[in-house]
Design an enzyme around this catalytic site. Structure first.
Site, PDB file in Angstrom:
ATOM      1  N   ASP A  15       7.261   5.128  -3.659  1.00  0.00           N
ATOM      2  CA  ASP A  15       7.013   5.503  -2.227  1.00  0.00           C
ATOM      3  C   ASP A  15       8.168   5.590  -1.566  1.00  0.00           C
ATOM      4  O   ASP A  15       8.167   6.224  -0.371  1.00  0.00           O
ATOM      5  CB  ASP A  15       6.295   4.206  -1.798  1.00  0.00           C
ATOM      6  CG  ASP A  15       5.044   3.917  -2.600  1.00  0.00           C
ATOM      7  OD1 ASP A  15       4.452   4.737  -2.931  1.00  0.00           O
ATOM      8  OD2 ASP A  15       4.678   2.611  -2.339  1.00  0.00           O
ATOM      9  N   GLY A  53      11.830   7.911 -12.496  1.00  0.00           N
ATOM     10  CA  GLY A  53      12.459   6.616 -12.519  1.00  0.00           C
ATOM     11  C   GLY A  53      13.867   6.771 -12.301  1.00  0.00           C
ATOM     12  O   GLY A  53      14.319   7.651 -11.541  1.00  0.00           O
ATOM     13  N   THR A  96       9.011  12.633 -10.709  1.00  0.00           N
ATOM     14  CA  THR A  96       9.820  11.462 -10.425  1.00  0.00           C
ATOM     15  C   THR A  96       9.983  10.923 -11.907  1.00  0.00           C
ATOM     16  O   THR A  96       9.094  10.590 -12.775  1.00  0.00           O
ATOM     17  CB  THR A  96       9.318  10.607  -9.372  1.00  0.00           C
ATOM     18  OG1 THR A  96       8.116  10.019  -9.607  1.00  0.00           O
ATOM     19  CG2 THR A  96       9.487  11.266  -7.853  1.00  0.00           C
ATOM     20  N   ASN A 120       3.700   1.982   2.564  1.00  0.00           N
ATOM     21  CA  ASN A 120       5.273   1.833   2.217  1.00  0.00           C
ATOM     22  C   ASN A 120       5.954   3.174   2.603  1.00  0.00           C
ATOM     23  O   ASN A 120       7.144   3.342   2.818  1.00  0.00           O
ATOM     24  CB  ASN A 120       5.365   1.654   0.756  1.00  0.00           C
ATOM     25  CG  ASN A 120       4.899   0.174   0.227  1.00  0.00           C
ATOM     26  OD1 ASN A 120       4.708  -0.523   1.129  1.00  0.00           O
ATOM     27  ND2 ASN A 120       4.332   0.147  -1.061  1.00  0.00           N
ATOM     28  N   SER A 177      15.958   1.015  -2.647  1.00  0.00           N
ATOM     29  CA  SER A 177      14.804   0.400  -2.448  1.00  0.00           C
ATOM     30  C   SER A 177      14.665  -0.607  -3.615  1.00  0.00           C
ATOM     31  O   SER A 177      14.190  -1.896  -3.489  1.00  0.00           O
ATOM     32  CB  SER A 177      13.563   1.049  -2.428  1.00  0.00           C
ATOM     33  OG  SER A 177      13.075   1.597  -3.553  1.00  0.00           O
ATOM     34  N   GLY A 194       0.844  -1.323   0.108  1.00  0.00           N
ATOM     35  CA  GLY A 194       0.041   0.014  -0.098  1.00  0.00           C
ATOM     36  C   GLY A 194       0.878   1.208   0.020  1.00  0.00           C
ATOM     37  O   GLY A 194       1.852   1.348   0.769  1.00  0.00           O
TER      38      GLY A 194
END
Ligand code: RIB
Length: 313
Positions: free
Chosen positions: A254, A222, A220, A43, A284, A39
């Site tokens: 997230d 990537g 953002t 996160n 992450s 979620g």
């Protein structure tokens, strides 16, 4: 210690690896299956807590095994779970996630209980809002919860970060009350009608969002990092991301948002907060899963920005 209130989703992530994404009507023989906490709200709360923030989570789960697990997991992360409502009449949400060999993902999320958070349930957390440095909200819950969060933050003169993910329609009136918005390229396109493919189109999309009254736009991008444009600036800039070997990109946004919220709450300048949030996101994706893949603050130390040397102290 920074204090953050996160209002948003908790769901269980059911993830299958797949050699390639199935086409409509196709069944693919997949690889290993994993189940874990997820979620976007949850996160982001875990990402911020692992950076060292004092986090209060506002969400809703079912009175079922997944709901019990959620509360246990948040407590284990040191997150205040006093406003995690557990209800009989809804089940805990779930996300069906496929991750291919390149680490890319596709997600269908069924919100269950966390899609029914009410105005009253958000307002009960007013004391936590009062103490917070930053309020963080996504679009992965009911519009009642989202609008109450933004309005309450404004009433208390608290800064709000809106991560408009996954996209759902939101009024210009609410957007005007947001301090920081953090769409990815797709969400920026849906919010503005500008297809974001490069720096120039990112600037056009960001300008439209600034015109709506938002103070700071961060798109953002990537592994490329993010594009930052703020009110009063004539030019924005790309803040480069970190090159890492991606295993699973699910939850990278997230990680960025949780990290960004923490660094802004700590009083870092926006550009530095973006740089550090890029590092949180990069770390992450080097692990499987979403909340469990969020890095700890110690892991940030020594991460080097390609070409320009260490930026994370
Ligand atoms: O951003 C990733 C998250 O989106 C996953 O954890 C999944 O639960 C979906 O909500």
């Amino acid at each position: 210690m920074s204090k953050i209130v996160v209002v948003g989703s908790y769901v269980v992530d059911l993830t299958a690896r797949t050699p390639h994404m199935p086409k409509p009507g196709e069944t693919v023989l997949g690889g290993p299956f994993r189940m874990g906490p997820g979620g976007k709200g949850g996160n982001q709360a875990v990402a911020a807590a692992r950076m060292g923030a004092n986090v209060t989570m506002v969400t809703k789960v079912g009175k079922d095994l997944f709901g019990d697990d959620a509360i246990h997991n948040f407590k284990k992360e040191g997150i205040d779970s006093g406003f995690i409502y557990q209800v009989e009449n809804e089940s805990t949400g779930a996300a069906l996630i496929a991750v291919d060999d390149s680490g890319e993902n596709m997600i269908v999320v069924s919100l269950g209980a966390c899609g029914t958070i009410t105005e009253e349930e958000v307002l009960k957390a007013e004391a936590a809002f009062h103490e917070a440095d930053i309020i963080l909200v996504q679009l992965e819950t009911s519009m009642d919860a989202i609008s109450t969060t933004i309005n309450l933050a404004q009433k208390l003169s608290k800064s709000v970060i809106l991560n408009p993910a996954p996209y759902q329609e939101i009024s210009d009136e609410l957007l005007a009350k947001v301090n920081y918005i953090t769409p990815n390229e797709t969400e920026a396109g849906l919010l503005t009608g500008v297809e974001v493919t490069d720096e120039d189109s990112a600037r056009k999309a960001a300008e439209i969002l600034l015109e709506k009254g938002i103070d700071t736009v961060i798109i953002t991008l990537g592994k490329q990092g993010c594009y930052l444009l703020q009110q009063g600036e004539s030019a924005g800039k790309i803040i480069s991301g970190y090159q890492v070997q991606a295993i699973d990109t699910t939850g990278a946004g997230d990680a960025f948002n949780g990290g960004f919220a923490h660094f802004i709450a700590e009083g870092e300048p926006v550009e530095i907060a973006c740089r550090k949030a890029n590092a949180v996101a990069a770390l992450s994706v080097t692990k499987h899963g979403t909340a469990p893949a969020m890095p700890y603050v110690e892991e940030l130390k020594g991460l080097v920005q390609l070409g320009t040397g260490p930026v994370v102290q």
